[in-house]
Write a protein that holds these residues in place. Structure first.
Motif, mmCIF file in Angstrom:
data_model
loop_
_atom_site.group_PDB
_atom_site.id
_atom_site.type_symbol
_atom_site.label_atom_id
_atom_site.label_comp_id
_atom_site.label_asym_id
_atom_site.label_seq_id
_atom_site.Cartn_x
_atom_site.Cartn_y
_atom_site.Cartn_z
ATOM 1 N N CYS A 5 -8.341 13.097 1.871
ATOM 2 C CA CYS A 5 -7.932 14.117 2.834
ATOM 3 C C CYS A 5 -8.667 13.826 4.139
ATOM 4 O O CYS A 5 -9.890 13.781 4.173
ATOM 5 N N CYS A 9 -11.754 19.041 4.562
ATOM 6 C CA CYS A 9 -12.565 18.953 3.343
ATOM 7 C C CYS A 9 -13.052 17.526 3.062
ATOM 8 O O CYS A 9 -14.046 17.358 2.364
ATOM 9 N N ARG A 11 -12.102 15.408 1.019
ATOM 10 C CA ARG A 11 -12.142 15.050 -0.392
ATOM 11 C C ARG A 11 -11.335 13.765 -0.619
ATOM 12 O O ARG A 11 -10.290 13.558 -0.015
ATOM 13 N N CYS A 34 -4.744 17.348 2.447
ATOM 14 C CA CYS A 34 -4.457 18.055 1.199
ATOM 15 C C CYS A 34 -3.785 19.394 1.526
ATOM 16 O O CYS A 34 -3.779 19.850 2.670
ATOM 17 N N CYS A 37 -6.021 22.115 3.285
ATOM 18 C CA CYS A 37 -6.307 21.848 4.696
ATOM 19 C C CYS A 37 -5.054 21.943 5.551
ATOM 20 O O CYS A 37 -5.125 22.371 6.706
HETATM 21 ZN ZN LIG Z 1 -8.425 18.724 2.614
#
Ligand SMILES: [Zn+2]
Length: 67
Positions: A5, A9, A11, A34, A37
């Motif tokens: 992502c 975040c 991630r 993601c 987000c």
């Molecule tokens: Zn994200």
């Protein structure tokens, strides 16, 4: 698809969607985010449009500059 992502975040190995091309100073890449987000991004875009409707933000033109 699963990947990094590139929004808030950061991630990795999470489900992401392609959001479009992104123009960096010296290249063009692809932006992925993601679901969580993307929802936050949508919220901020709606908030920006709401404020723009109220006349509190100057119009910076239609070309996005993320960096
Ligand atoms: Zn994200």
């Amino acid at each position: 698809m699963t990947g990094l992502c590139m929004l808030y975040c950061r991630r990795d190995h999470t489900r992401v969607l392609w959001l479009g091309p992104i123009h960096a100073p010296d290249s063009i890449g692809n932006l992925y985010g993601c679901g969580q987000c993307i929802a936050e991004l949508h919220h901020m875009v709606h908030e920006q449009l709401r404020r723009k409707d109220l006349g509190s933000l100057p119009d910076r033109g239609s070309r996005p500059h993320l960096f």
